[in-house]
Design a protein around this motif. Structure first.
Motif, PDB file in Angstrom:
ATOM      1  N   ASP A 104       3.263  27.366  80.896  1.00  0.00           N
ATOM      2  CA  ASP A 104       2.172  26.861  80.057  1.00  0.00           C
ATOM      3  C   ASP A 104       2.384  27.397  78.650  1.00  0.00           C
ATOM      4  N   VAL A 105       2.721  26.494  77.736  1.00  0.00           N
ATOM      5  CA  VAL A 105       2.977  26.881  76.354  1.00  0.00           C
ATOM      6  C   VAL A 105       1.910  26.284  75.466  1.00  0.00           C
ATOM      7  N   GLU A 106       1.220  27.144  74.700  1.00  0.00           N
ATOM      8  CA  GLU A 106       0.176  26.661  73.797  1.00  0.00           C
ATOM      9  C   GLU A 106       0.812  25.845  72.681  1.00  0.00           C
ATOM     10  N   ALA A 107       0.177  24.745  72.335  1.00  0.00           N
ATOM     11  CA  ALA A 107       0.703  23.871  71.293  1.00  0.00           C
ATOM     12  C   ALA A 107       0.696  24.605  69.949  1.00  0.00           C
ATOM     13  N   GLY A 108       1.798  24.468  69.225  1.00  0.00           N
ATOM     14  CA  GLY A 108       1.879  25.065  67.892  1.00  0.00           C
ATOM     15  C   GLY A 108       2.133  26.560  67.881  1.00  0.00           C
ATOM     16  N   VAL A 109       2.446  27.132  69.017  1.00  0.00           N
ATOM     17  CA  VAL A 109       2.710  28.576  69.033  1.00  0.00           C
ATOM     18  C   VAL A 109       3.980  28.853  68.225  1.00  0.00           C
ATOM     19  N   PRO A 110       3.980  29.850  67.340  1.00  0.00           N
ATOM     20  CA  PRO A 110       5.180  30.116  66.531  1.00  0.00           C
ATOM     21  C   PRO A 110       6.285  30.760  67.360  1.00  0.00           C
ATOM     22  N   ARG A 111       7.458  30.724  66.782  1.00  0.00           N
ATOM     23  CA  ARG A 111       8.598  31.331  67.463  1.00  0.00           C
ATOM     24  C   ARG A 111       8.380  32.844  67.594  1.00  0.00           C
ATOM     25  N   ILE A 112       8.735  33.398  68.716  1.00  0.00           N
ATOM     26  CA  ILE A 112       8.582  34.834  68.953  1.00  0.00           C
ATOM     27  C   ILE A 112       9.598  35.573  68.086  1.00  0.00           C
ATOM     28  N   PRO A 113       9.135  36.536  67.249  1.00  0.00           N
ATOM     29  CA  PRO A 113      10.044  37.202  66.293  1.00  0.00           C
ATOM     30  C   PRO A 113      10.924  38.267  66.941  1.00  0.00           C
ATOM     31  N   ILE A 114      11.735  37.844  67.899  1.00  0.00           N
ATOM     32  CA  ILE A 114      12.695  38.722  68.568  1.00  0.00           C
ATOM     33  C   ILE A 114      14.005  37.966  68.644  1.00  0.00           C
ATOM     34  N   PRO A 115      15.136  38.594  68.364  1.00  0.00           N
ATOM     35  CA  PRO A 115      16.429  37.895  68.445  1.00  0.00           C
ATOM     36  C   PRO A 115      16.634  37.246  69.807  1.00  0.00           C
ATOM     37  N   PRO A 116      17.374  36.122  69.854  1.00  0.00           N
ATOM     38  CA  PRO A 116      17.524  35.378  71.109  1.00  0.00           C
ATOM     39  C   PRO A 116      18.040  36.224  72.265  1.00  0.00           C
ATOM     40  N   ALA A 117      19.044  37.083  72.021  1.00  0.00           N
ATOM     41  CA  ALA A 117      19.607  37.873  73.120  1.00  0.00           C
ATOM     42  C   ALA A 117      18.556  38.784  73.724  1.00  0.00           C
ATOM     43  N   ASP A 118      17.776  39.483  72.874  1.00  0.00           N
ATOM     44  CA  ASP A 118      16.746  40.386  73.383  1.00  0.00           C
ATOM     45  C   ASP A 118      15.595  39.605  74.005  1.00  0.00           C
ATOM     46  N   LEU A 119      15.247  38.425  73.429  1.00  0.00           N
ATOM     47  CA  LEU A 119      14.153  37.624  73.995  1.00  0.00           C
ATOM     48  C   LEU A 119      14.525  37.114  75.382  1.00  0.00           C
ATOM     49  N   VAL A 120      15.768  36.676  75.546  1.00  0.00           N
ATOM     50  CA  VAL A 120      16.218  36.221  76.857  1.00  0.00           C
ATOM     51  C   VAL A 120      16.197  37.376  77.857  1.00  0.00           C
ATOM     52  N   THR A 121      16.610  38.552  77.414  1.00  0.00           N
ATOM     53  CA  THR A 121      16.552  39.733  78.290  1.00  0.00           C
ATOM     54  C   THR A 121      15.126  40.018  78.709  1.00  0.00           C
ATOM     55  N   THR A 124      22.947  52.290  73.497  1.00  0.00           N
ATOM     56  CA  THR A 124      22.266  51.114  72.963  1.00  0.00           C
ATOM     57  C   THR A 124      23.073  49.846  73.195  1.00  0.00           C
ATOM     58  N   GLU A 125      24.321  49.851  72.787  1.00  0.00           N
ATOM     59  CA  GLU A 125      25.144  48.652  72.917  1.00  0.00           C
ATOM     60  C   GLU A 125      25.385  48.294  74.376  1.00  0.00           C
ATOM     61  N   ILE A 126      25.577  49.322  75.215  1.00  0.00           N
ATOM     62  CA  ILE A 126      25.787  49.051  76.640  1.00  0.00           C
ATOM     63  C   ILE A 126      24.544  48.397  77.238  1.00  0.00           C
ATOM     64  N   SER A 127      23.354  48.897  76.821  1.00  0.00           N
ATOM     65  CA  SER A 127      22.107  48.303  77.339  1.00  0.00           C
ATOM     66  C   SER A 127      21.969  46.854  76.905  1.00  0.00           C
ATOM     67  N   ARG A 128      22.320  46.594  75.640  1.00  0.00           N
ATOM     68  CA  ARG A 128      22.229  45.215  75.169  1.00  0.00           C
ATOM     69  C   ARG A 128      23.213  44.312  75.915  1.00  0.00           C
ATOM     70  N   LEU A 129      24.419  44.824  76.095  1.00  0.00           N
ATOM     71  CA  LEU A 129      25.409  44.023  76.819  1.00  0.00           C
ATOM     72  C   LEU A 129      24.990  43.815  78.271  1.00  0.00           C
ATOM     73  N   SER A 130      24.379  44.854  78.862  1.00  0.00           N
ATOM     74  CA  SER A 130      23.897  44.703  80.240  1.00  0.00           C
ATOM     75  C   SER A 130      22.821  43.646  80.317  1.00  0.00           C
ATOM     76  N   GLY A 131      21.921  43.668  79.313  1.00  0.00           N
ATOM     77  CA  GLY A 131      20.871  42.654  79.316  1.00  0.00           C
ATOM     78  C   GLY A 131      21.439  41.263  79.134  1.00  0.00           C
ATOM     79  N   GLN A 132      22.412  41.146  78.218  1.00  0.00           N
ATOM     80  CA  GLN A 132      23.013  39.838  78.007  1.00  0.00           C
ATOM     81  C   GLN A 132      23.782  39.370  79.251  1.00  0.00           C
ATOM     82  N   LEU A 133      24.464  40.308  79.915  1.00  0.00           N
ATOM     83  CA  LEU A 133      25.182  39.948  81.135  1.00  0.00           C
ATOM     84  C   LEU A 133      24.221  39.507  82.224  1.00  0.00           C
TER      85      LEU A 133
END
Length: 543
Positions: free
Chosen positions: A404-421, A311-320
């Motif tokens: 294309d981002v819809e106006a007023g769309v809420p923040r995606i409920p995923i932590p930044p590191a995983d969302l960026v991945t 798990t941690e290796i996968s997260r670190l790989s995604g962050q890298l």
């Protein structure tokens, strides 16, 4: 000494003891039976003689010896009696097997007979110890006129008992042989299953077994015939199983279907097939699973399952990978900015200051407009920064990235590191696919972020759609496109086929859903359910 040998010796000692005791009991019972038989025989002969009219008449004759001795001699010859003595009330013998004893005094208890009783006892006489019965001979008025004593020597009884000893010994020998054979077979079986080890060695092996299982950093299971026979504490942690209670023994058999594992991992455990480093998502963990046959002696005893937490290796790989992508975007922006600065400098050197100013202002306005637009529409600075960098990187590769981002769309409920991945890998794959399609007149990647409805009664969600003008995903890949190592690109450096696998891990970890279709290119749509607190309140509808 091995446990099997100790067991054998102990069993043999018990068997010998039992055989000796049983033999003695049988011998004693045989001797008691012979004594009882002798008592019955003497009592029967004595009572018969005292009631015989011939005896009554003979004891009143002038010479009782002459009349009675032939009778007693015949009785001794025809029966197993050792003596028959007929005597006067004062104990003077009229008959005896030894002629010299005739006329001598009877050696034995006469009191019971003189009192009118028939008495059986064991006494010591001239011939030795004997079982004897003495009875009174009465005349017509009941007066005791004589006594009759019959007996069997104990030596004769012992000889008869010893005559039965071979049979007793034969029974004991058969019992000893049968018991020894069973004990030897049990010892042989016990020696085979314990590998000839002693109890101390077995205790040490058990202690080492527990130490290795409980202190191992990897999860270990022993699966046999669909049952988990052994599971260590680390495996319980990785699979989300309840921990064993302190002091309680683990169950000897735990059915694999009862563990609540994902279907793919359950199928691997039930199949019994050997696998090497397959990836599975169990709850919020990414596990690497390997199986190999377990052997106990020459036979196979199920299979050993090794679980490693990735798990941690996968997260670190995604962050890298995300950091690498951002660095590439920064390099692209730097390269593009350098080109524009060269253009501005060249225009200035040519004396065209106005045109240089217009060029720089227009470029700054375009870049500022893109950044401000994303920041204004997206309530997530990390995702906005990612898309700005991806836009520059795509432009350097000749691909137009449209966001294309819809106006007023809420923040995606995923932590930044995983969302960026998640978004970074989808955009990278789309840019590569669009750039590689030589048939595309205008390579374009479109990213759309909008509010949508979640599946079922889950309420609202945020959908992230990434579409490209590439060749699409081959239909023959199917669900294998999400597996580690699967790639639609040409064979290249190590590390291909990782992006979509990381995307699937993030999606499964946060309860989202991903779909893939082909529509003039590949289209990936990730639907992330919104928490109840972030859903808009509709008038008239309870929250």
């Amino acid at each position: 000494m091995s446990l099997a040998r100790r067991f054998l010796y102990l069993q043999l000692a018990v068997v010998v003891l039992v055989v000796v005791v049983v033999s003695l009991i049988l011998f004693a019972q045989a001797r008691d039976a012979l004594v009882a038989r002798a008592e019955g025989m003497t009592r029967a002969v004595s009572t018969t003689l005292v009631d015989d009219p011939f005896v009554r008449d003979a004891v009143r004759s002038p010479d009782p010896h002459a009349a009675l001795q032939p009778l007693t001699d015949r009785l001794l010859a025809d029966t197993e009696l050792d003596f028959v003595t007929i005597m006067a009330p004062d104990g003077t013998r009229w008959t005896h097997p030894v002629a010299a004893e005739v006329g001598e005094q009877y050696r034995g208890d006469r009191s019971h007979a003189l009192a009118g009783q028939t008495w059986t006892s064991t006494e010591h006489g001239d011939l030795g110890p004997s079982v004897r019965t003495i009875a009174p001979v009465r005349d017509d008025d009941g007066t005791v006129v004589a006594l009759v004593a019959t007996g069997v020597l104990l030596d004769a009884v012992s000889e008869q008992a010893l005559g039965q000893l071979p049979a007793v010994l034969l029974v004991g020998a058969l019992l000893l042989a049968a018991s020894s054979t069973v004990a030897a077979l049990m010892a042989r079986y016990l020696g085979a299953v314990t590998h000839g080890w002693g109890p101390e060695e077995l205790a040490q092996v058990h202690a080492l077994h527990d130490a290795v299982l409980n202190e191992a950093t990897e999860g270990l299971l022993l699966v046999d015939a669909g049952q988990v026979r052994v599971v260590n504490a680390r495996a319980r942690e990785l699979l989300g199983l309840p921990a064993a209670e302190p002091g309680a023994a683990d169950p000897t058999a735990l059915p694999v279907p009862s563990l609540g594992l994902p279907g793919a991992l359950e199928a691997v455990l039930l199949s019994g097939a050997a696998v090497q480093e397959q990836w599975f998502v169990v709850g919020e963990r990414t596990l690497i699973v390997s199986t190999l046959p377990a052997r106990g002696g020459p036979a196979r005893r199920g299979m050993v399952v090794i679980l490693r937490d990735h798990t941690e290796i996968s997260r670190l790989s995604g962050q890298l990978r995300t950091a690498t992508t951002l660095a590439a975007g920064l390099r692209a922006q730097t390269h593009e900015h350098a080109n524009r600065m060269h253009t501005v400098v060249s225009l200035l050197e040519l004396g065209r200051a106005g045109e240089a100013l217009d060029f720089a202002s227009a470029d700054m306005a375009r870049a500022h407009s893109l950044s401000e637009d994303l920041v204004a529409r997206l309530d997530d600075p990390f995702l906005a920064a990612l898309l700005v960098g991806k836009t520059a990187a795509a432009h350097e590769r000749g691909v137009e990235l449209v966001v294309d981002v819809e106006a007023g769309v809420p923040r995606i409920p995923i932590p930044p590191a995983d969302l960026v991945t998640l978004v970074g890998n989808l955009v990278d794959n789309a840019v590569e696919a669009a750039a590689a399609n030589a048939a595309a007149v205008r390579p374009v990647v479109e990213v759309e972020i909008a509010r949508t409805d979640a599946a079922g009664d889950a309420g609202e969600a945020v959908a992230v759609t990434v579409a490209d003008t590439g060749m699409g995903v081959p239909e023959e890949l199917g669900r294998a496109v999400w597996d580690l190592g699967t790639t639609t690109k040409d064979a290249g450096p190590e590390g291909r086929g990782v992006g979509l696998h990381l995307v699937r891990e993030v999606v499964e970890r946060w309860g989202a859903r991903i779909e893939q279709t082909n529509d003039g290119g590949a289209v990936f749509t990730v639907t992330v359910p919104l928490p109840a607190a972030e859903r808009p309140r509709v008038p008239g509808v309870p929250a």
